[in-house]
Design a protein around this motif. Structure first.
Motif, PDB file in Angstrom:
ATOM      1  N   PRO A   1      36.778  33.134  39.639  1.00 14.07           N
ATOM      2  CA  PRO A   1      35.082  32.849  40.164  1.00 14.07           C
ATOM      3  C   PRO A   1      34.268  32.553  38.649  1.00 14.07           C
ATOM      4  O   PRO A   1      35.005  33.255  37.876  1.00 14.07           O
ATOM      5  N   ALA A   2      33.276  32.175  39.202  1.00 11.59           N
ATOM      6  CA  ALA A   2      32.359  32.207  38.078  1.00 11.59           C
ATOM      7  C   ALA A   2      31.763  33.627  37.572  1.00 11.59           C
ATOM      8  O   ALA A   2      31.252  33.943  36.612  1.00 11.59           O
ATOM      9  N   ALA A   3      31.523  34.354  38.883  1.00 13.32           N
ATOM     10  CA  ALA A   3      30.841  35.618  38.602  1.00 13.32           C
ATOM     11  C   ALA A   3      31.048  36.528  39.820  1.00 13.32           C
ATOM     12  O   ALA A   3      31.539  35.857  41.070  1.00 13.32           O
ATOM     13  N   VAL A   4      30.795  37.809  39.791  1.00 12.02           N
ATOM     14  CA  VAL A   4      30.979  38.765  41.036  1.00 12.02           C
ATOM     15  C   VAL A   4      29.683  39.339  41.120  1.00 12.02           C
ATOM     16  O   VAL A   4      29.027  39.899  39.971  1.00 12.02           O
ATOM     17  N   TYR A   5      28.936  39.422  42.378  1.00 12.23           N
ATOM     18  CA  TYR A   5      27.635  39.922  42.665  1.00 12.23           C
ATOM     19  C   TYR A   5      27.700  41.370  43.010  1.00 12.23           C
ATOM     20  O   TYR A   5      28.427  41.288  44.171  1.00 12.23           O
ATOM     21  N   LEU A   6      26.978  42.216  42.416  1.00 12.97           N
ATOM     22  CA  LEU A   6      27.115  43.630  43.012  1.00 12.97           C
ATOM     23  C   LEU A   6      25.912  44.361  42.889  1.00 12.97           C
ATOM     24  O   LEU A   6      24.713  43.970  42.435  1.00 12.97           O
ATOM     25  N   THR A   7      25.645  45.059  43.979  1.00 13.54           N
ATOM     26  CA  THR A   7      24.554  46.001  44.332  1.00 13.54           C
ATOM     27  C   THR A   7      25.072  47.262  44.210  1.00 13.54           C
ATOM     28  O   THR A   7      25.386  47.933  45.314  1.00 13.54           O
TER      29      THR A   7
ATOM     30  N   LEU B   1      31.580  32.447  43.682  1.00 15.57           N
ATOM     31  CA  LEU B   1      30.759  33.723  43.399  1.00 15.57           C
ATOM     32  C   LEU B   1      31.394  34.683  44.516  1.00 15.57           C
ATOM     33  O   LEU B   1      31.172  34.710  45.689  1.00 15.57           O
ATOM     34  N   VAL B   2      31.731  35.869  43.972  1.00 16.23           N
ATOM     35  CA  VAL B   2      32.458  36.725  44.726  1.00 16.23           C
ATOM     36  C   VAL B   2      31.296  37.956  45.144  1.00 16.23           C
ATOM     37  O   VAL B   2      30.480  38.350  44.330  1.00 16.23           O
ATOM     38  N   THR B   3      31.220  38.271  46.334  1.00 11.51           N
ATOM     39  CA  THR B   3      30.348  39.124  47.099  1.00 11.51           C
ATOM     40  C   THR B   3      31.099  39.947  48.089  1.00 11.51           C
ATOM     41  O   THR B   3      32.174  39.851  48.362  1.00 11.51           O
ATOM     42  N   GLU B   4      30.531  40.977  48.488  1.00  9.31           N
ATOM     43  CA  GLU B   4      31.014  41.690  49.563  1.00  9.31           C
ATOM     44  C   GLU B   4      30.977  41.268  50.811  1.00  9.31           C
ATOM     45  O   GLU B   4      30.120  40.335  50.828  1.00  9.31           O
ATOM     46  N   PRO B   5      31.588  41.553  51.687  1.00  6.97           N
ATOM     47  CA  PRO B   5      31.527  40.903  53.313  1.00  6.97           C
ATOM     48  C   PRO B   5      30.149  40.741  53.617  1.00  6.97           C
ATOM     49  O   PRO B   5      29.858  39.678  54.399  1.00  6.97           O
TER      50      PRO B   5
END
Length: 460
Positions: free
Chosen positions: A233-239, A188-192
């Motif tokens: 990755p399976a997904a990237v999480y973004l806000t 799961l890709v996120t920001e730092p």
């Protein structure tokens, strides 16, 4: 008008605007401002209505209407034979530690949430079979509830078919349902720095969190493309709107670039969008740019009230609708029927937009206050939190200790870290204190903490 006496509970009359609507409304507004800014405290007894009328040289009926309007807003309450008193705040933040750690929408300016909730709940119970209301309901919400959800999301998503909208028992349940669709062990890709609830879910679901570099505009699209090629990755999480915790709002071009990077890599986007409705003109959601690839989640807890525990989940167009609904049912069964009925009624009848407008007004006022006290803090004018950069060497444990000594609860960057390399700073929530005066004093405490530790010799 007569001179206002110096007694504390009558000084608020000096706030009366000379123009801006009927006199009784201006009187109620002056009282609201005095309560909001801490001039009047919970339990203060107000002057009798006839005394106010005499002081101001106005008709008694005008003052009676003003007190009635203030009572409807939840500002005051009467006790037979004793007089009229300022109501107690729900959160007694004037005593003890001031909480700047919990992200909450601020109290709605000029509107009584308690009064609205009582009125709507009573109406629902009067016109509804309580046995049916409190029984099990279809997971994902009824068609009428989904139609209301689509209307609420329209300013951000544009027109969306009601059948695609799922009603969830809060954003955390919606996130759990979506992330549960990813293969165990997937990335799961996120920001730092990222919302801690996502980190907790990733651990529970066996997902590997991979931090993607970010800059002042949000996640770096080129870095995302490289990571997708390396990690698959399976997904990237973004806000994308007022990111938690850094308060960055991605611009339109950055959103398009990230949507295109995810589309090119065949990666799902999980768009957590709790704050967009706080903006008068929100930027287009990622789900409107890549609708076939994006799970869109929008909670009401961050823009109306956390007690509602209602969120809307829109799966990508295509075959993921069924699996998403099944996963949501497995995670949360159904949203609470009474709260769902309240929210649906508010959206249908326009009360939700009025409440949102009242929260927006207070949020802007608090953000302006934060800009005044902490000019280095970052965040949108509509945001309910700000981010304050700290030197990399400042130790989180000592920051917490110094904050506690000043009666403050703060959250440092370590709570949001998706990996070892991340910015250092403080996330400062603006919505928790019941009054602006309390918030100002707390922010001044933060400014003092930073100033006292600004020399190179002091490491905190």
């Amino acid at each position: 008008m007569a001179v206002v006496p110096e007694q504390p509970t009558a000084r608020w009359l000096a706030r009366l605007p000379t123009q801006g609507g009927p006199l009784y409304v201006r009187l109620a507004d002056a009282l609201a401002a005095a309560v909001r800014e801490g001039e009047l405290q919970a339990g203060d007894q107000l002057p009798p209505q006839r005394t106010v009328a005499d002081l101001l040289g106005v008709d008694l009926t005008t003052v009676t209407r003003a007190y009635a309007a203030a009572r409807a807003r939840g500002l005051i309450e009467g006790a037979v034979g004793r007089g009229t008193f300022v109501r107690s705040a729900a959160a007694a933040d004037e005593a003890g530690r001031v909480d700047l750690s919990m992200l909450l929408p601020p109290p709605p300016q000029g509107m009584s949430l308690a009064g609205l909730l009582k009125e709507t709940t009573a109406a629902i119970l009067d016109r509804t079979d309580v046995a049916r209301l409190m029984a099990y309901h279809p997971g994902g919400g009824s068609l009428g509830q989904r139609i209301a959800g689509a209307a609420w999301l329209a300013p951000v998503l544009g027109e969306v078919a009601a059948e695609r909208v799922l009603v969830a028992p809060g954003a955390q349940a919606a996130l759990a349902a979506v992330l549960a669709l990813a293969p165990r062990g997937g990335a799961l890709v996120t920001e730092p720095l990222v919302y801690p609830g996502v980190l907790a879910l990733a651990r529970q679901l066996g997902l590997q969190v991979v931090a993607c570099p970010a800059d002042a505009g949000g996640m770096d699209p080129e870095a995302l493309a490289r990571l997708c090629a390396q990690e698959r990755p399976a997904a990237v999480y973004l806000t994308p709107t007022t990111h938690n915790p850094t308060a960055v709002t991605m611009g339109a071009e950055r959103r398009r670039a990230l949507a295109e990077a995810a589309r090119a890599a065949g990666v799902w986007i999980v768009e957590d969008d709790p704050y967009a409705r706080l903006f008068d003109a929100p930027l287009p959601a990622l789900a409107s740019l890549a609708p076939e690839r994006t799970f869109h989640i929008a909670t009401l807890s961050k823009c109306l009230s956390p007690g509602l525990r209602i969120a809307y989940l829109v799966p990508p167009k295509g075959p993921m609708a069924g699996p998403t609904a099944e996963s949501l049912r497995a995670v949360g069964q159904m949203p609470a029927p009474l709260m769902t009925a309240v929210v649906t009624a508010w959206i249908r009848e326009g009360a939700a937009e009025k409440l949102l407008a009242a929260v927006r007004r207070e949020a802007r006022a608090r953000r302006a206050l934060a800009a005044e006290v902490l000019p280095g803090a970052k965040g949108a004018a509509e945001g309910v939190h700000v981010w304050l950069d700290l030197p990399p060497a400042w130790d989180a444990a000592r920051v917490h200790r110094l904050a506690q000594e000043r009666g403050l609860s703060l959250v440092t960057a370590d709570a949001f870290a998706a990996g070892p390399d991340h910015p250092n700073g403080l996330r400062i929530a603006l919505g928790g204190p019941a009054k602006q005066a309390v918030l100002r004093a707390a922010l001044e405490g933060v400014a003092g903490l930073v100033a006292s530790s600004s020399t190179p010799r002091v490491v905190i």
